[in-house]
Design a protein around this motif. Structure first.
Motif, PDB file in Angstrom:
ATOM      1  N   ARG A 158       0.710  -1.088  -0.138  1.00 52.73           N
ATOM      2  CA  ARG A 158       0.128   0.226   0.006  1.00 52.73           C
ATOM      3  C   ARG A 158       0.783   1.202   0.186  1.00 52.73           C
ATOM      4  N   THR A 159       1.924   1.259   0.783  1.00 50.59           N
ATOM      5  CA  THR A 159       2.878   2.412   0.729  1.00 50.59           C
ATOM      6  C   THR A 159       3.441   2.593  -0.616  1.00 50.59           C
ATOM      7  N   MET A 160       3.962   1.654  -1.107  1.00 47.88           N
ATOM      8  CA  MET A 160       4.754   1.875  -2.645  1.00 47.88           C
ATOM      9  C   MET A 160       3.689   1.922  -3.584  1.00 47.88           C
ATOM     10  N   LEU A 161       2.352   1.763  -3.640  1.00 54.15           N
ATOM     11  CA  LEU A 161       1.172   1.510  -4.529  1.00 54.15           C
ATOM     12  C   LEU A 161       1.298   2.956  -5.553  1.00 54.15           C
ATOM     13  N   PRO A 162       1.262   4.030  -4.910  1.00 52.72           N
ATOM     14  CA  PRO A 162       1.272   5.107  -5.656  1.00 52.72           C
ATOM     15  C   PRO A 162       2.531   5.234  -6.716  1.00 52.72           C
ATOM     16  N   LEU A 163       3.720   4.933  -6.306  1.00 50.03           N
ATOM     17  CA  LEU A 163       4.902   4.638  -7.111  1.00 50.03           C
ATOM     18  C   LEU A 163       4.659   4.020  -8.367  1.00 50.03           C
ATOM     19  N   VAL A 164       4.308   2.625  -8.110  1.00 52.31           N
ATOM     20  CA  VAL A 164       3.887   1.574  -9.176  1.00 52.31           C
ATOM     21  C   VAL A 164       2.842   2.076  -9.922  1.00 52.31           C
ATOM     22  N   ARG A 165       1.852   2.571  -9.512  1.00 55.71           N
ATOM     23  CA  ARG A 165       0.774   3.138 -10.298  1.00 55.71           C
ATOM     24  C   ARG A 165       1.186   4.222 -11.300  1.00 55.71           C
ATOM     25  N   ARG A 166       2.045   5.350 -10.837  1.00 56.74           N
ATOM     26  CA  ARG A 166       2.721   6.308 -11.793  1.00 56.74           C
ATOM     27  C   ARG A 166       3.499   5.626 -12.806  1.00 56.74           C
ATOM     28  N   THR A 167       4.063   4.847 -12.547  1.00 59.42           N
ATOM     29  CA  THR A 167       4.917   3.886 -13.536  1.00 59.42           C
ATOM     30  C   THR A 167       3.985   3.314 -14.642  1.00 59.42           C
ATOM     31  N   PHE A 168       3.053   2.745 -14.095  1.00 57.68           N
ATOM     32  CA  PHE A 168       2.069   1.851 -15.120  1.00 57.68           C
ATOM     33  C   PHE A 168       1.170   2.908 -15.698  1.00 57.68           C
ATOM     34  N   ALA A 169       0.892   4.072 -15.170  1.00 60.88           N
ATOM     35  CA  ALA A 169       0.425   5.123 -15.916  1.00 60.88           C
ATOM     36  C   ALA A 169       1.129   5.701 -17.157  1.00 60.88           C
ATOM     37  N   THR A 170       2.585   5.540 -17.225  1.00 65.03           N
ATOM     38  CA  THR A 170       3.190   6.119 -18.463  1.00 65.03           C
ATOM     39  C   THR A 170       3.271   4.970 -19.593  1.00 65.03           C
ATOM     40  N   PHE A 171       2.512   3.868 -19.287  1.00 67.88           N
ATOM     41  CA  PHE A 171       2.578   2.825 -20.514  1.00 67.88           C
ATOM     42  C   PHE A 171       1.435   3.268 -21.367  1.00 67.88           C
ATOM     43  N   HIS A 172       1.416   3.036 -22.426  1.00 68.69           N
ATOM     44  CA  HIS A 172       0.659   3.063 -23.507  1.00 68.69           C
ATOM     45  C   HIS A 172      -0.767   2.171 -23.228  1.00 68.69           C
ATOM     46  N   ALA A 173      -1.968   2.469 -23.589  1.00 66.07           N
ATOM     47  CA  ALA A 173      -3.151   1.948 -23.116  1.00 66.07           C
ATOM     48  C   ALA A 173      -3.214   0.481 -23.529  1.00 66.07           C
ATOM     49  N   ALA A 174      -2.514  -0.085 -24.642  1.00 67.20           N
ATOM     50  CA  ALA A 174      -2.565  -1.306 -25.276  1.00 67.20           C
ATOM     51  C   ALA A 174      -1.653  -2.009 -24.302  1.00 67.20           C
ATOM     52  N   GLU A 175      -0.531  -1.531 -23.597  1.00 64.03           N
ATOM     53  CA  GLU A 175       0.400  -2.445 -22.979  1.00 64.03           C
ATOM     54  C   GLU A 175      -0.243  -2.411 -21.646  1.00 64.03           C
ATOM     55  N   ARG A 176      -1.098  -1.610 -21.103  1.00 66.79           N
ATOM     56  CA  ARG A 176      -1.611  -1.797 -19.738  1.00 66.79           C
ATOM     57  C   ARG A 176      -2.686  -2.826 -19.832  1.00 66.79           C
ATOM     58  N   ARG A 177      -3.375  -2.844 -21.129  1.00 66.65           N
ATOM     59  CA  ARG A 177      -4.447  -3.892 -21.199  1.00 66.65           C
ATOM     60  C   ARG A 177      -3.843  -5.265 -21.485  1.00 66.65           C
ATOM     61  N   GLN A 178      -2.665  -5.489 -22.089  1.00 62.70           N
ATOM     62  CA  GLN A 178      -1.968  -6.825 -22.348  1.00 62.70           C
ATOM     63  C   GLN A 178      -1.438  -7.076 -21.024  1.00 62.70           C
ATOM     64  N   LEU A 179      -0.948  -6.374 -20.023  1.00 64.20           N
ATOM     65  CA  LEU A 179      -0.617  -6.610 -18.633  1.00 64.20           C
ATOM     66  C   LEU A 179      -1.722  -7.125 -18.053  1.00 64.20           C
ATOM     67  N   GLY A 180      -2.912  -6.567 -17.988  1.00 65.77           N
ATOM     68  CA  GLY A 180      -4.015  -6.814 -17.373  1.00 65.77           C
ATOM     69  C   GLY A 180      -4.451  -8.217 -17.563  1.00 65.77           C
ATOM     70  N   GLU A 181      -4.618  -8.471 -18.973  1.00 68.97           N
ATOM     71  CA  GLU A 181      -4.771  -9.784 -19.588  1.00 68.97           C
ATOM     72  C   GLU A 181      -3.807 -10.919 -19.278  1.00 68.97           C
TER      73      GLU A 181
END
Length: 179
Positions: A119-142
């Motif tokens: 929970r403490t590091m979640l904002p940093l990880v989320r910020r990193t994933f937010a820099t990915f293209h939408a297609a990459e985020r979708r593929q990671l989710g898949e």
């Protein structure tokens, strides 16, 4: 300061990339290697240097997996590990999608975190994933949803446990749902 330094490294790297000066390119890659090898370099800077060296073909997948394992080892501070991930993956999740060994290292690191640390590091990880293209985020989710394909090993999925994590994963990846 680390973010500023990372940006300067990235800017210089892309400024000299089109130049056809092999001595300059070799010297720059040598400098990146020295910085990446520093024992106390900030994770963001070290991760970015490793990514630039990987993209240039200087570091191979097994080199990156070994470096990620060190940066994300249980004895390493979780925030330092998250900073390395941010530096390495910022603006592109393609390497995480393509490299099963790196995926396994990151997966094992996340699973080993305590709930409070996560929970403490979640904002940093989320910020990193937010820099990915939408297609990459979708593929990671898949990939998260579809199974735990890691380094050629398929594990059984605990559906009850996975159901609890889906909403959080969707939030991290910035998608509406991974179900």
């Amino acid at each position: 300061a680390a973010k500023e330094m990372t940006e300067r490294i990235r800017a210089f790297h892309f400024a000299i990339a089109p130049l056809e000066d092999s001595a300059l390119q070799d010297g720059w890659r040598e400098a990146l290697q020295r910085v990446a090898d520093l024992p106390r370099v900030h994770g963001n800077v070290g991760g970015r240097c490793c990514r630039l060296l990987y993209d240039a073909g200087v570091l191979r997948e097994d080199d990156i997996s070994a470096r990620a394992s060190r940066a994300l080892s249980p004895g390493t501070d979780a925030m330092a590990g998250a900073a390395w991930i941010e530096g390495f993956l910022e603006s592109s999740g393609a390497v995480l999608l393509a490299n099963d060994a790196l995926w396994a290292v990151v997966d094992a690191w996340i699973q080993a975190l305590s709930t409070d640390t996560f929970r403490t590091m979640l904002p940093l990880v989320r910020r990193t994933f937010a820099t990915f293209h939408a297609a990459e985020r979708r593929q990671l989710g898949e990939r998260v949803k579809g199974g735990a394909r890691t380094a050629g090993v398929v594990r059984e999925i605990d559906e009850e446990r996975a159901a609890k994590a889906r909403a959080l994963i969707a939030k991290i990846l910035g998608v509406s749902d991974v179900d």
